[in-house]
Design a protein around this motif. Structure first.
Motif, mmCIF file in Angstrom:
data_model
loop_
_atom_site.group_PDB
_atom_site.id
_atom_site.type_symbol
_atom_site.label_atom_id
_atom_site.label_comp_id
_atom_site.label_asym_id
_atom_site.label_seq_id
_atom_site.Cartn_x
_atom_site.Cartn_y
_atom_site.Cartn_z
ATOM 1 N N PRO A 1 0.847 -1.245 0.074
ATOM 2 C CA PRO A 1 -0.059 0.163 -0.066
ATOM 3 C C PRO A 1 0.971 1.558 0.079
ATOM 4 N N THR B 1 1.249 4.033 1.694
ATOM 5 C CA THR B 1 0.861 5.093 2.764
ATOM 6 C C THR B 1 2.192 5.162 3.171
ATOM 7 N N LEU B 2 2.267 6.477 3.885
ATOM 8 C CA LEU B 2 3.470 6.628 4.971
ATOM 9 C C LEU B 2 3.813 5.640 5.840
ATOM 10 N N SER C 1 0.673 3.565 13.834
ATOM 11 C CA SER C 1 -0.198 4.657 13.255
ATOM 12 C C SER C 1 0.766 6.027 12.821
ATOM 13 N N GLU C 2 0.062 6.685 11.923
ATOM 14 C CA GLU C 2 0.626 7.925 11.269
ATOM 15 C C GLU C 2 -0.318 8.920 11.186
ATOM 16 N N ARG C 3 -0.064 10.240 11.556
ATOM 17 C CA ARG C 3 -1.126 11.219 11.253
ATOM 18 C C ARG C 3 -0.373 12.459 11.336
#
Length: 102
Positions: A22, A24-25, A49-51
């Protein structure tokens, strides 16, 4: 034109896995985590997780979380170097292990 020897399967698999992963970072950070964090930290922690550039890392214990927190700026630099871009801004370390901890 014939090849003299078979091509290494690793090169072919790298191309396939790059298209399956995927984009995603978090996925990219999880891919480079063992090399950026080092063996000991990689075994005792994992990015979960990352935000907005803040990476949350679950650690096996409060001691590991504190150690990673102290190394945060250096580790962020190594992660960004491995990614080739300044995408991770900071770490948030949690001593609550991820579900299904190793």
């Amino acid at each position: 034109m014939r090849r003299r020897a078979p091509r290494p399967v690793g090169a072919a698999l790298d191309g396939v896995t790059a298209t399956l992963a995927p984009a995603t970072l978090l996925a990219e950070v999880q891919r480079v985590w063992p090399a950026a964090a080092g063996d000991a930290f990689a075994q005792a922690s994992e990015p979960v997780s990352e935000r907005d550039g803040v990476l949350t890392v679950a650690c096996a214990s409060a001691v590991w979380a504190q150690e990673l927190d102290l190394m945060g700026p250096d580790l962020v630099g190594r992660i960004n170097a491995a990614l080739g871009a300044e995408t991770v801004r900071s770490l948030r370390c949690s001593s609550a292990p991820a579900k299904g901890w190793r």
